[in-house]
Design a protein around this motif. Structure first.
Motif, mmCIF file in Angstrom:
data_model
loop_
_atom_site.group_PDB
_atom_site.id
_atom_site.type_symbol
_atom_site.label_atom_id
_atom_site.label_comp_id
_atom_site.label_asym_id
_atom_site.label_seq_id
_atom_site.Cartn_x
_atom_site.Cartn_y
_atom_site.Cartn_z
ATOM 1 N N ASP A 42 -6.513 10.265 -6.760
ATOM 2 C CA ASP A 42 -5.807 11.511 -6.461
ATOM 3 C C ASP A 42 -4.538 11.616 -7.301
ATOM 4 O O ASP A 42 -3.950 10.609 -7.706
ATOM 5 C CB ASP A 42 -5.416 11.548 -4.974
ATOM 6 N N GLU A 81 -7.264 5.497 -1.792
ATOM 7 C CA GLU A 81 -7.133 5.198 -0.359
ATOM 8 C C GLU A 81 -7.454 3.752 -0.045
ATOM 9 O O GLU A 81 -6.787 3.102 0.754
ATOM 10 C CB GLU A 81 -8.071 6.111 0.455
ATOM 11 N N LYS A 82 -8.515 3.204 -0.675
ATOM 12 C CA LYS A 82 -9.016 1.881 -0.296
ATOM 13 C C LYS A 82 -8.323 0.738 -1.043
ATOM 14 O O LYS A 82 -8.300 -0.386 -0.564
ATOM 15 C CB LYS A 82 -10.527 1.800 -0.557
ATOM 16 N N LYS A 102 3.925 9.879 0.448
ATOM 17 C CA LYS A 102 3.535 10.599 -0.768
ATOM 18 C C LYS A 102 4.727 10.821 -1.693
ATOM 19 O O LYS A 102 4.565 10.915 -2.901
ATOM 20 C CB LYS A 102 2.898 11.938 -0.407
ATOM 21 N N LYS A 148 0.844 -1.196 0.000
ATOM 22 C CA LYS A 148 0.000 0.000 0.000
ATOM 23 C C LYS A 148 0.881 1.249 0.000
ATOM 24 O O LYS A 148 2.003 1.228 0.482
ATOM 25 C CB LYS A 148 -0.899 0.017 1.250
#
Length: 671
Positions: A643, A610-611, A235, A231
């Motif tokens: 994003d 995110e998920k 950033k 994951k």
């Protein structure tokens, strides 16, 4: 002594002893006697015994090494260890910068890092503990050298508590400082041993030693610079470097965050001079786009990331005498000239030979004459190459060197295909180096990977009249008794070899196709052809028009395939291999779909989520009948946007009126 006082003293002694180790092994300038060092080590050991809860797993007291590794286990990399594209040109860096801007706009940063001249290493940590260290290998899989890597003092064996994930991988470079290299090489020469050519070779040879106790005697170091998890954890790459140092990893403090390409060029210019003041070797600078989502947007080619490049400094150049030119015949029949030189030291190695590439190089670019004084450098710091001739030193009556007209191995007149620089020997079925080379290619790791058969064995079996074609390899079991008559061929080695031959019959069609050695059909092209045509018969009868419709197949490859299958000997060879049981058909794997809700629909995934990871979204789409495209066109049904999506994709999708959906909307479509 109270626990607080003990903690302070343990930390002081640990720091002091580590510094003394560095002074001794790296700088080769000890500042303390062996006796005093041992006394301090004893004092630290006693404190750790009294206060075991304060003991550091990386303490100088911990005995390192002692395990013997009979052989290294091959491990598949969780994330492939790709190589970087190289350049020596400032203009190519500017072009790289323009490509980045065209894809993701102007709002991005670069991270510049020193390019260490060492051995790439991948370290896996679980729950803060080092569990595996693997070499780069071929990028897909490498050797498990964990026992040896544990001897490197700057690599943490166990991390202290921190905010790191449960499972992650760190990439870095194992190297040897020059002072340590010189000291150990002097010891080797005093002991009558062959010295290593350079620190990188010494480090590489050390990592592959079987006795970790011997490895521990050779001071290796390691800089770490790459962080990988399932994951998204940070950033930016710069943020990950700060975290690595916080967690206790040895990162290089010369890296720099750059706002634009001009700052990158300033960094490169600085280290072109400063690199000679370092205690270790670097051969260039690595430039990476900083933001991870932008890296994902830029993606990868088959061999390297599009978001990174390596600038390499100009190679060292020396002058020496050309003694003669000889010629080598490769497995495809290409005849390569080689310059034999008066031995000269270049970039830490003794150079005796250099490639001359082709006839034009000899007769047109260099205009070589017998006995010329030539300038040599290492192209990419690896392969020696003649750059130019010192005309001032040319002998008055020196004869020009002309490229040969006939094959040096079989005396067949050479041929040159239109538009190509190389000359070829067309006698592919009668020229010994070609015959041997083809069989060596066939058994190689990336092709049929036949255990128990190596290049030297192939050459020996050919000379002893056991094999002349690839198909003969599968008849060796019929001559097992004759094989026993060959010197150094014991019963066990023969059994291993024949077992390896038998096992290779299970290799998939794409490996067999690559192993056939069709000119221009490399590993990737063989895979594309196998998937497109499904079996050897379809491929053999395919027309030129049918061939060029396959992915990545152009004019040159198509014509080479047609030429190969038009040969009667090749057709007979394939029939013999079929009869031996080799795989000439793609094994169709049955895929069970979760649903067909995305059947006939095409998708592109861009940005970060995110998920889900992008790979997870890809699997979900394909499991429900959808297809992932590589680029935006009118054929696209949906752009799944997260994003930090690149502006160019967003703009193109908007112009084409392609629906732009989120990951939540995608899941909603599945109900």
């Amino acid at each position: 002594m109270s626990p607080i006082e003990a903690k302070k003293r343990i930390e002081e002694l640990t720091a002091e002893l580590k510094q003394h180790n560095y002074n001794y092994y790296v700088l080769a300038m000890p500042t303390i006697s062996d006796y005093d060092f041992d006394k301090k080590l004893e004092q630290l050991a006693e404190l750790e015994k009294q206060f075991p809860e304060l003991a550091d797993p990386d303490s100088p007291t911990q005995k390192v090494g002692g395990e013997v590794t009979k052989e290294f286990v091959t491990v598949r990399h969780r994330w492939p260890m790709l190589s970087l594209g190289n350049t020596y040109s400032e203009q190519e860096l500017l072009d790289f910068d323009q490509r980045i801007k065209k894809a993701i706009g102007d709002n991005f940063e670069y991270v510049c890092e020193l390019k260490f001249d060492g051995l790439s290493m991948s370290l896996t940590y679980e729950e803060g503990k080092l569990v595996r260290a693997v070499t780069r290998g071929d990028g897909v899989q490498g050797d498990d050298v964990t026992t040896n890597i544990r001897t490197i003092h700057t690599i943490p064996k166990r991390l202290k508590e921190g905010d790191y994930p449960e499972l992650f991988e760190i990439r870095g470079e194992v190297f040897m400082h020059r002072k340590a290299f010189e000291r150990l090489n002097d010891e080797r020469m005093q002991n009558g041993e062959v010295p290593y050519a350079n620190p990188r070779n010494f480090a590489s040879g050390t990592v592959k030693m079987q006795d970790s106790a011997e490895v521990a005697k050779r001071p290796l170091d390691c800089f770490l610079y790459g962080f990988y998890t399932d994951k998204t954890y940070f950033k930016t790459h710069w943020e990950s470097l700060q975290a690595l140092e916080r967690w206790g990893f040895n990162i290089n403090h010369s890296s720099r965050l750059c706002a634009n390409i001009n700052e990158v060029l300033e960094f490169i210019e600085l280290w072109d001079k400063e690199r000679f003041n370092l205690s270790y070797d670097i051969d260039g600078i690595v430039i990476k786009v900083n933001n991870y989502s932008q890296q994902q947007e830029l993606g990868f080619t088959a061999k390297s990331p599009r978001w990174a490049i390596a600038y390499k400094y100009k190679a060292e150049r020396v002058e020496t005498e050309l003694l003669s030119v000889t010629y080598q015949v490769g497995r495809t029949g290409a005849v390569t000239p080689v310059a034999n030189l008066r031995p000269v030291l270049l970039a830490g190695t003794t150079v005796k030979r250099a490639t001359l590439h082709n006839a034009d190089e000899i007769e047109i670019r260099l205009q070589l004459h017998e006995g010329d004084s030539v300038f040599v450098e290492k192209g990419g710091e690896i392969i020696p190459k003649i750059i130019s001739v010192n005309l001032d030193k040319r002998h008055a009556n020196a004869n020009p060197i002309h490229y040969i007209k006939k094959c040096p191995a079989c005396d067949t007149p050479l041929e040159r295909k239109e538009g190509e620089a190389a000359w070829y020997c067309p006698n592919d079925e009668g020229c010994p180096p070609q015959i041997v080379g083809k069989m060596q290619h066939f058994i190689s790791r990336k092709a049929m990977n036949i255990d128990g058969l190596g290049d030297e064995t192939i050459e020996l079996l050919y000379k002893r009249d056991f094999i002349h074609h690839i198909s003969d390899i599968y008849k060796l079991y019929e001559r097992a008794d004759e094989l026993k008559q060959i010197e150094r061929f014991g019963e066990k080695s023969i059994t291993n070899m024949l077992d390896g031959v038998e096992k290779s019959k299970q290799m998939p069609f794409e490996k067999v196709l690559f192993g056939l050695g069709i000119r221009y059909v490399g590993e990737t092209v063989a895979k594309k052809l196998a998937l497109h045509f499904k079996n050897i018969d379809n491929l053999a009868k395919a027309s030129y028009e049918e061939l060029i419709t396959a992915e990545e197949i152009g004019d040159r490859i198509a014509r080479s395939i047609i030429e190969y299958f038009s040969g009667e000997i090749h057709a007979q060879e394939i029939e013999k291999l079929k009869a031996s049981g080799l795989q000439f058909v793609v094994e169709e794997k049955e895929v069970t779909l979760a649903s067909d809700k995305f059947a006939g629909k095409t998708f592109i995934i861009s940005g970060t989520f995110e998920k889900f990871s992008r790979d997870e979204l890809k699997d979900i789409i394909e499991a429900n009948g959808g297809k992932i495209l590589s680029s935006i066109s009118a054929k696209l049904n949906y752009l799944v946007a997260g994003d930090n999506m690149g502006p160019s994709k967003l703009e193109k999708a908007t112009k084409l009126n392609i629906p732009i959906i989120s990951d939540d909307e995608l899941m909603g479509m599945l109900g």
